[in-house]
Motif scaffolding. Structure first.
Motif, PDB file in Angstrom:
ATOM      1  N   LYS A   1       3.402  -7.363 -21.406  1.00 53.27           N
ATOM      2  CA  LYS A   1       2.381  -6.524 -21.142  1.00 53.27           C
ATOM      3  C   LYS A   1       3.898  -5.497 -22.291  1.00 53.27           C
ATOM      4  O   LYS A   1       5.130  -5.995 -22.701  1.00 53.27           O
ATOM      5  CB  LYS A   1       3.060  -6.263 -19.779  1.00 53.27           C
ATOM      6  CG  LYS A   1       3.972  -6.161 -19.196  1.00 53.27           C
ATOM      7  CD  LYS A   1       5.097  -5.186 -19.618  1.00 53.27           C
ATOM      8  CE  LYS A   1       6.819  -5.444 -18.463  1.00 53.27           C
ATOM      9  NZ  LYS A   1       7.458  -4.614 -19.658  1.00 53.27           N
ATOM     10  N   PRO A   2       2.998  -4.692 -22.614  1.00 55.84           N
ATOM     11  CA  PRO A   2       2.338  -4.070 -22.517  1.00 55.84           C
ATOM     12  C   PRO A   2       0.828  -4.907 -23.802  1.00 55.84           C
ATOM     13  O   PRO A   2       0.967  -4.881 -24.404  1.00 55.84           O
ATOM     14  CB  PRO A   2       2.494  -2.295 -22.848  1.00 55.84           C
ATOM     15  CG  PRO A   2       3.386  -1.885 -23.991  1.00 55.84           C
ATOM     16  CD  PRO A   2       4.077  -3.537 -22.801  1.00 55.84           C
TER      17      PRO A   2
ATOM     18  N   SER B   1       1.302  -9.934 -15.063  1.00 54.32           N
ATOM     19  CA  SER B   1       0.712  -8.637 -14.532  1.00 54.32           C
ATOM     20  C   SER B   1       1.231  -8.869 -13.372  1.00 54.32           C
ATOM     21  O   SER B   1       0.711  -9.116 -11.946  1.00 54.32           O
ATOM     22  CB  SER B   1      -0.285  -8.396 -14.429  1.00 54.32           C
ATOM     23  OG  SER B   1      -0.530  -6.949 -13.043  1.00 54.32           O
TER      24      SER B   1
ATOM     25  N   PRO C   1       3.312  -0.320 -17.582  1.00 58.47           N
ATOM     26  CA  PRO C   1       3.054  -0.597 -17.260  1.00 58.47           C
ATOM     27  C   PRO C   1       2.917  -1.922 -15.915  1.00 58.47           C
ATOM     28  O   PRO C   1       1.605  -2.089 -15.029  1.00 58.47           O
ATOM     29  CB  PRO C   1       2.962  -1.823 -18.685  1.00 58.47           C
ATOM     30  CG  PRO C   1       4.417  -0.691 -19.415  1.00 58.47           C
ATOM     31  CD  PRO C   1       4.780  -0.441 -18.254  1.00 58.47           C
TER      32      PRO C   1
ATOM     33  N   LEU D   1       1.074   0.426 -13.325  1.00 57.76           N
ATOM     34  CA  LEU D   1       0.161   1.563 -13.626  1.00 57.76           C
ATOM     35  C   LEU D   1      -0.953   0.975 -13.707  1.00 57.76           C
ATOM     36  O   LEU D   1      -1.843   0.994 -12.924  1.00 57.76           O
ATOM     37  CB  LEU D   1      -0.089   1.567 -15.045  1.00 57.76           C
ATOM     38  CG  LEU D   1      -1.251   1.889 -15.839  1.00 57.76           C
ATOM     39  CD1 LEU D   1      -1.863   3.003 -14.880  1.00 57.76           C
ATOM     40  CD2 LEU D   1      -0.883   2.225 -17.357  1.00 57.76           C
ATOM     41  N   ALA D   2      -0.597  -1.141 -14.140  1.00 58.63           N
ATOM     42  CA  ALA D   2      -1.460  -1.991 -13.575  1.00 58.63           C
ATOM     43  C   ALA D   2      -2.091  -2.040 -11.285  1.00 58.63           C
ATOM     44  O   ALA D   2      -3.581  -2.183 -11.286  1.00 58.63           O
ATOM     45  CB  ALA D   2      -1.557  -3.494 -14.039  1.00 58.63           C
TER      46      ALA D   2
ATOM     47  N   LEU E   1      -3.683   1.035 -10.916  1.00 58.74           N
ATOM     48  CA  LEU E   1      -5.574   0.486 -11.423  1.00 58.74           C
ATOM     49  C   LEU E   1      -6.031  -0.649 -10.512  1.00 58.74           C
ATOM     50  O   LEU E   1      -6.943  -0.297  -9.714  1.00 58.74           O
ATOM     51  CB  LEU E   1      -5.797   0.570 -12.837  1.00 58.74           C
ATOM     52  CG  LEU E   1      -5.010   1.244 -13.305  1.00 58.74           C
ATOM     53  CD1 LEU E   1      -5.270   1.021 -14.452  1.00 58.74           C
ATOM     54  CD2 LEU E   1      -6.058   2.648 -13.281  1.00 58.74           C
TER      55      LEU E   1
ATOM     56  N   THR F   1      -5.448  -0.624 -18.538  1.00 58.03           N
ATOM     57  CA  THR F   1      -4.002  -0.588 -18.535  1.00 58.03           C
ATOM     58  C   THR F   1      -3.271   0.248 -20.271  1.00 58.03           C
ATOM     59  O   THR F   1      -3.021   0.844 -20.040  1.00 58.03           O
ATOM     60  CB  THR F   1      -3.038  -2.053 -17.714  1.00 58.03           C
ATOM     61  OG1 THR F   1      -3.770  -1.902 -16.490  1.00 58.03           O
ATOM     62  CG2 THR F   1      -1.207  -1.063 -17.616  1.00 58.03           C
TER      63      THR F   1
ATOM     64  N   THR G   1     -10.638   2.542 -17.585  1.00 57.68           N
ATOM     65  CA  THR G   1      -9.576   2.277 -17.546  1.00 57.68           C
ATOM     66  C   THR G   1      -9.616   1.108 -16.302  1.00 57.68           C
ATOM     67  O   THR G   1      -8.479   0.203 -16.180  1.00 57.68           O
ATOM     68  CB  THR G   1      -8.332   3.438 -16.685  1.00 57.68           C
ATOM     69  OG1 THR G   1      -9.025   3.868 -15.667  1.00 57.68           O
ATOM     70  CG2 THR G   1      -8.343   4.671 -17.590  1.00 57.68           C
ATOM     71  N   SER G   2     -10.825   0.905 -15.565  1.00 58.89           N
ATOM     72  CA  SER G   2     -10.548  -0.265 -14.791  1.00 58.89           C
ATOM     73  C   SER G   2     -11.935  -0.893 -14.848  1.00 58.89           C
ATOM     74  O   SER G   2     -13.297  -0.427 -14.974  1.00 58.89           O
ATOM     75  CB  SER G   2     -10.368   0.782 -13.413  1.00 58.89           C
ATOM     76  OG  SER G   2     -10.535  -1.081 -11.965  1.00 58.89           O
TER      77      SER G   2
END
Length: 358
Positions: free
Chosen positions: A107-108, A134, A187, A190-191, A194, A320, A352-353
């Protein structure tokens, strides 16, 4: 068996991927169903790259990608792309051109929207099976949080606050792989946000400088990100890379209670903790083993072997990465996070998802 190829033997490639693969391969082999072949083929152009010596039998290190590709069979190779984000597309394109189809990418996923769009097109055109690292979302701890959200044991989820703090002076002073604090710890959180709360819009993003004696590293001191989810949940992500202590906490505030998740802080202990308040059947302080990266890589390899590895993971990773790109573009640089009021930016709609990711 599948042959690991680790490209980039820095902190993530050597300290995380290589070390985890060296533990994972014999453990799986002991079950009578070997999956991961050793030695790992490692590629890093730097003379004396960290991890390039390796333990005998665990690593064969070469200095060029061409040299590494000469040692592998693309049909059985899993390429771990652990290079800085800004060069990942070129590396993945070269791997695809050589016939490598299975990839695990740090990531990212990409450093810009253009690079991300190009990578999405390359994945489709070359029929790549891409898994993005992730391990927070793949951890047992995250699984328990997902159940609380899904079952509404504590009522509907209202707010998520994530604190990822650690002193990162030495790595920031000696490497240049990350352009800002948004690319270091954010990252992961944030993942997870979401994954737990669904699609979101950016409400605010800000970074500050890392200061050490007479050095100032722009935008690497830390970051705050604020999100508004379509589900009505709000999220605050905080990461201080000049902190005096380590902290990896996720606080989920529900209508009728709170769940505080403590992720393992380092390699010296792999136990997670979950403190639940507000429900008689779930309340308490729970401690359990949660070696998330080992479990994540084992799941990825088993998915590669069965042909079911990357689809959902890639959708979440893309969402993400897109939100991170928006955050980079809209990031306000501040002196210190506690010195400036949280000026909220206008919401920026972004896909975003994936649908149903909750």
């Amino acid at each position: 068996m599948l042959q690991p190829l680790v490209i980039g033997l820095g902190r993530s490639g050597s300290g995380l991927h290589l070390r985890t693969l060296a533990r994972l391969a014999p453990r799986i082999a002991a079950t009578g169903d070997p999956l991961v072949a050793l030695p790992v083929i490692g590629c890093d152009p730097r003379a004396g790259a960290p991890g390039s010596a390796g333990t005998p039998g665990e690593l064969t290190a070469v200095g060029t990608l061409e040299g590494a590709l000469a040692l592998i069979d693309p049909a059985t190779t899993v390429a771990h792309v652990c290079t800085p984000p800004r060069v990942r597309y070129d590396v993945i394109a070269r791997l695809a051109g050589h016939g490598v189809r299975r990839l695990i990418v740090e990531k990212p996923l990409a450093a810009s929207m253009d690079e991300l769009d190009a990578l999405v097109r390359l994945r489709e055109r070359a029929d790549l099976d891409v898994v993005v690292v992730s391990h927070w979302t793949g951890s047992r701890l995250a699984g328990r949080l997902r159940r609380l959200v899904r079952d509404e044991t504590l009522g509907p989820l209202r707010r998520i606050t994530v604190d990822q703090h650690k002193p990162r002076f030495l790595r920031s002073l000696t490497t240049d792989g990350h352009p800002s604090a948004l690319d270091v710890e954010i990252p992961h959180s944030l993942a997870l946000a979401l994954d737990l709360a669904g699609p979101a819009e950016l409400r605010a993003a800000r970074c500050w400088d890392l200061r050490c004696e007479d050095r100032v590293l722009p935008r690497l001191g830390g970051a705050h990100v604020e999100l508004a989810h379509r589900s009505g949940v709000t999220t605050l992500l905080r990461s201080d890379l000049g902190a005096a202590v380590r902290q990896r906490d996720v606080v989920c505030e529900f209508e009728d209670g709170t769940a505080t998740a403590h992720f393992p802080l380092g390699e010296d202990d792999d136990h997670a903790q979950l403190v639940v308040q507000g429900a008689d059947d779930e309340a308490g302080h729970h401690v359990f083993r949660d070696d998330a990266l080992t479990g994540f890589l084992e799941g990825a390899y088993r998915g590669f072997a069965s042909g079911t590895a990357g689809a959902m993971n890639f959708a979440l990773a893309s969402a993400t990465a897109r939100l991170l790109c928006v955050a980079r573009e809209r990031c306000a640089v501040v002196a210190r996070p506690d010195a400036v009021p949280p000026a909220v930016l206008a919401p920026t709609p972004v896909a975003t998802s994936p649908a149903g990711s909750r």
